[in-house]
Design an enzyme around this catalytic site. Structure first.
Site, PDB file in Angstrom:
ATOM      1  N   GLY A  10       0.795  -1.342   0.013  1.00  0.00           N
ATOM      2  CA  GLY A  10       0.047   0.137  -0.012  1.00  0.00           C
ATOM      3  C   GLY A  10       0.571   1.303   0.077  1.00  0.00           C
ATOM      4  CD  GLN A  14      -3.958   9.943   4.725  1.00  0.00           C
ATOM      5  OE1 GLN A  14      -4.401  10.855   4.601  1.00  0.00           O
ATOM      6  NE2 GLN A  14      -4.505   9.086   5.610  1.00  0.00           N
ATOM      7  CG  ASP A  15      -1.772   5.855   6.531  1.00  0.00           C
ATOM      8  OD1 ASP A  15      -2.199   6.998   6.399  1.00  0.00           O
ATOM      9  OD2 ASP A  15      -2.244   4.970   7.312  1.00  0.00           O
ATOM     10  CG  ASP A  60      -3.653  -8.220  -5.584  1.00  0.00           C
ATOM     11  OD1 ASP A  60      -4.156  -7.430  -6.260  1.00  0.00           O
ATOM     12  OD2 ASP A  60      -4.077  -8.568  -4.316  1.00  0.00           O
ATOM     13  CD  GLN A  85     -12.712  -1.145   0.253  1.00  0.00           C
ATOM     14  OE1 GLN A  85     -12.402  -0.152   0.175  1.00  0.00           O
ATOM     15  NE2 GLN A  85     -13.719  -1.695   1.177  1.00  0.00           N
ATOM     16  CB  SER A 127      -9.071  -0.054  11.486  1.00  0.00           C
ATOM     17  OG  SER A 127      -9.912   0.893  11.647  1.00  0.00           O
ATOM     18  CD  GLU A 129     -15.716   1.081  10.628  1.00  0.00           C
ATOM     19  OE1 GLU A 129     -15.396   2.166  10.984  1.00  0.00           O
ATOM     20  OE2 GLU A 129     -16.755   0.599  10.715  1.00  0.00           O
ATOM     21  CE1 TYR A 153     -10.782  -0.727   6.214  1.00  0.00           C
ATOM     22  CE2 TYR A 153     -11.884  -0.435   8.511  1.00  0.00           C
ATOM     23  CZ  TYR A 153     -10.442  -0.361   7.658  1.00  0.00           C
ATOM     24  OH  TYR A 153      -9.421   0.305   7.830  1.00  0.00           O
ATOM     25  CE  LYS A 157      -7.607  -2.558   7.656  1.00  0.00           C
ATOM     26  NZ  LYS A 157      -6.303  -2.699   7.439  1.00  0.00           N
ATOM     27  CG  HIS A 183      -4.562   7.881  10.112  1.00  0.00           C
ATOM     28  ND1 HIS A 183      -5.097   6.941  10.945  1.00  0.00           N
ATOM     29  CD2 HIS A 183      -3.775   7.453   9.240  1.00  0.00           C
ATOM     30  CE1 HIS A 183      -4.770   5.729  10.053  1.00  0.00           C
ATOM     31  NE2 HIS A 183      -3.945   6.269   9.120  1.00  0.00           N
ATOM     32  NE  ARG A 188      -8.761   9.588   5.316  1.00  0.00           N
ATOM     33  CZ  ARG A 188      -8.931   8.414   5.660  1.00  0.00           C
ATOM     34  NH1 ARG A 188      -8.415   7.274   4.853  1.00  0.00           N
ATOM     35  NH2 ARG A 188      -9.627   8.070   6.751  1.00  0.00           N
TER      36      ARG A 188
HETATM   37  O1  G4F Z   1     -14.002   9.544   6.608  1.00  0.00           O
HETATM   38  P1  G4F Z   1     -14.935   8.215   6.608  1.00  0.00           P
HETATM   39  O2  G4F Z   1     -15.264   7.626   5.347  1.00  0.00           O
HETATM   40  O3  G4F Z   1     -14.049   7.359   7.704  1.00  0.00           O
HETATM   41  P2  G4F Z   1     -14.436   6.012   8.658  1.00  0.00           P
HETATM   42  O4  G4F Z   1     -15.440   5.211   7.953  1.00  0.00           O
HETATM   43  O5  G4F Z   1     -14.483   6.595   9.945  1.00  0.00           O
HETATM   44  O6  G4F Z   1     -13.140   5.185   8.361  1.00  0.00           O
HETATM   45  C1  G4F Z   1     -11.659   5.484   8.167  1.00  0.00           C
HETATM   46  O7  G4F Z   1     -11.249   5.642   9.533  1.00  0.00           O
HETATM   47  C2  G4F Z   1     -11.155   4.209   9.743  1.00  0.00           C
HETATM   48  C3  G4F Z   1     -10.339   4.139  11.467  1.00  0.00           C
HETATM   49  O8  G4F Z   1     -11.331   4.095  12.358  1.00  0.00           O
HETATM   50  C4  G4F Z   1     -10.236   3.328   8.960  1.00  0.00           C
HETATM   51  F1  G4F Z   1      -9.914   2.025   9.548  1.00  0.00           F
HETATM   52  C5  G4F Z   1     -10.795   3.395   7.732  1.00  0.00           C
HETATM   53  O9  G4F Z   1      -9.826   2.736   6.629  1.00  0.00           O
HETATM   54  C6  G4F Z   1     -11.052   4.892   7.346  1.00  0.00           C
HETATM   55  O10 G4F Z   1      -9.649   5.204   7.147  1.00  0.00           O
HETATM   56  O11 G4F Z   1     -16.201   8.513   7.606  1.00  0.00           O
HETATM   57  C7  G4F Z   1     -16.270   9.197   8.925  1.00  0.00           C
HETATM   58  C8  G4F Z   1     -17.450   9.660   9.393  1.00  0.00           C
HETATM   59  C9  G4F Z   1     -18.463   8.189   9.156  1.00  0.00           C
HETATM   60  O12 G4F Z   1     -19.293   8.309  10.412  1.00  0.00           O
HETATM   61  C10 G4F Z   1     -19.547   8.603   8.103  1.00  0.00           C
HETATM   62  O13 G4F Z   1     -20.803   7.955   8.206  1.00  0.00           O
HETATM   63  O14 G4F Z   1     -18.168  10.418   8.408  1.00  0.00           O
HETATM   64  C11 G4F Z   1     -19.626  10.195   8.227  1.00  0.00           C
HETATM   65  N1  G4F Z   1     -19.921  10.605   6.619  1.00  0.00           N
HETATM   66  C12 G4F Z   1     -20.701  11.406   6.596  1.00  0.00           C
HETATM   67  N2  G4F Z   1     -21.023  11.916   5.383  1.00  0.00           N
HETATM   68  C13 G4F Z   1     -19.126  10.495   5.385  1.00  0.00           C
HETATM   69  C14 G4F Z   1     -20.188  11.295   4.668  1.00  0.00           C
HETATM   70  N3  G4F Z   1     -18.278   9.632   5.032  1.00  0.00           N
HETATM   71  C15 G4F Z   1     -17.810   9.672   3.685  1.00  0.00           C
HETATM   72  N4  G4F Z   1     -16.749   8.965   3.509  1.00  0.00           N
HETATM   73  N5  G4F Z   1     -18.453  10.343   2.921  1.00  0.00           N
HETATM   74  C16 G4F Z   1     -19.652  11.202   3.420  1.00  0.00           C
HETATM   75  O15 G4F Z   1     -20.237  11.811   2.289  1.00  0.00           O
END
Ligand code: G4F
Length: 324
Positions: A10, A14-15, A60, A85, A127, A129, A153, A157, A183, A188
């Site tokens: 990966g 980003q990371d 891969d 992913q 994560s 998550e 996801y 994990k 992060h 990002r």
């Molecule tokens: O930015 P997000 O998509 O990040 P999420 O789901 O927290 O996951 C990220 O952090 C994890 C660590 O806890 C990583 F493991 C994972 O790989 C990834 O980096 O969403 C953050 C929050 C969620 O609650 C989501 O429902 O934002 C909310 N959100 C609201 N509107 C949205 C949106 N998220 C996305 N992606 N797009 C929106 O339009």
């Protein structure tokens, strides 16, 4: 200077890209695995500036022979398994691919590592998550908090995290987990919420866009900066005892608060432009994350340099520069 070889899966993420830069600055020989995509420029877009400094290998996580071949060729001292992913909402659309890559892919890595270079040290990108909606009474998640994931996801994990611990104990490998909370950075992907909000808010400010649609705005996340978090990865892997560590800022904000901050910085009121669209919501949502990283701070001496505000300010500057 450190005279060691590191292998990063990966590396084009980003990371991966920040980690490659950090390890190069310490003197490492850095190798990275990239996957072949149909668009040539997507394969190494975040590491094109490092072309002369790192060695990339096509491979891969789902192709065991490619992992074996690469590890035999490099015989790395340190392995950082960051490829995944990584989009939670998309994991509901492609659950099987997500689980194959994030769970079976890690097992493929561990099997090659065990057979080819068991003296190396291994870092797994675990994560927050994995916690799902489980929160300790004091409002934090930490290493001992029960893990009850709420997405394909998160489930994938959790398997990876568990199999890393299993391989550590069964085969006495130096295999570690970093349990990283969210992060971000200008690198990002813009389908994650912070960069989506910042990029679109800047476009609105410059008259290039009219509105922003979001999913759930009332979830809370503990957001740090990727540059700080890759340093924690290096510290976790290099700790004398292989172990699991939470990496977080210990501060949480809602998506709404984050959006409000970004629009205000641009002298805009988010309420004039932002609407919620049910299509962007998740079938099951993780509502609240706030990580207790006391163990990492105490044992490893890690602490973040960026704040929530300085991280978002840097992202705003990046998009203003890009569009102006
Ligand atoms: O930015 P997000 O998509 O990040 P999420 O789901 O927290 O996951 C990220 O952090 C994890 C660590 O806890 C990583 F493991 C994972 O790989 C990834 O980096 O969403 C953050 C929050 C969620 O609650 C989501 O429902 O934002 C909310 N959100 C609201 N509107 C949205 C949106 N998220 C996305 N992606 N797009 C929106 O339009």
């Amino acid at each position: 200077m450190i005279n060691k070889k590191a292998f990063i899966t990966g590396v084009n993420g980003q990371d991966g890209s920040y980690l490659a830069e950090y390890l190069l600055s310490l003197g490492y020989e850095v190798h990275g695995m990239i996957r072949r995509h149909s668009m040539a420029e997507n394969q190494d877009s975040r590491v094109t500036h490092l072309t002369d400094k790192i060695v990339t290998h096509y491979g891969d996580l789902l192709d065991e022979s490619s992992i074996d071949t690469i590890l035999k060729k490099i015989t790395p001292d340190e392995i950082y398994n960051i490829g995944a992913q990584s989009h939670v909402r998309i994991s509901f659309d492609i659950p099987q691919f997500t689980v194959k890559t994030n769970a079976l892919g890690v097992l493929n890595m561990l099997e090659s590592y065990r057979r080819v270079c068991p003296d190396a040290k291994f870092y797994q990108a675990s994560s927050s998550e994995m916690f799902g909606n489980s929160v300790d009474e004091d409002g934090f998640q930490r290493e001992s908090t029960p893990m009850t994931p709420v997405s394909p996801y998160g489930c994938s994990k959790l398997f990876a995290y568990s199999i890393v611990k299993n391989y550590r104990n069964s085969y006495k490998l130096h295999a570690t987990n970093g349990i990283l909370f969210n992060h971000e950075s200008p690198r990002r992907g813009s389908n994650f919420v912070t960069n989506k909000v910042v990029k679109t808010a800047v476009q609105i400010k410059l008259g290039l866009s009219k509105n922003l649609e979001l999913g759930n705005m009332d979830t809370y996340r503990d957001w740090g900066h990727s540059k700080d978090y890759v340093k924690a990865m290096h510290m976790i892997l290099n700790h004398e005892k292989p172990d699991d560590f939470v990496v977080s800022t210990m501060i949480t904000h809602s998506v709404r608060e984050m959006t409000d901050y970004v629009f205000k910085k641009l002298d805009l009121n988010y309420k004039d432009y932002v609407s919620e669209n049910i299509i962007l919501k998740r079938p099951e949502e993780l509502k609240y994350l706030k990580g207790d990283s006391t163990k990492t701070r105490t044992i490893l001496g890690w602490k973040p340099e960026y704040t929530f505000e300085s991280m978002l300010d840097e992202m705003i500057e990046y998009w203003l520069d890009k569009f102006n």
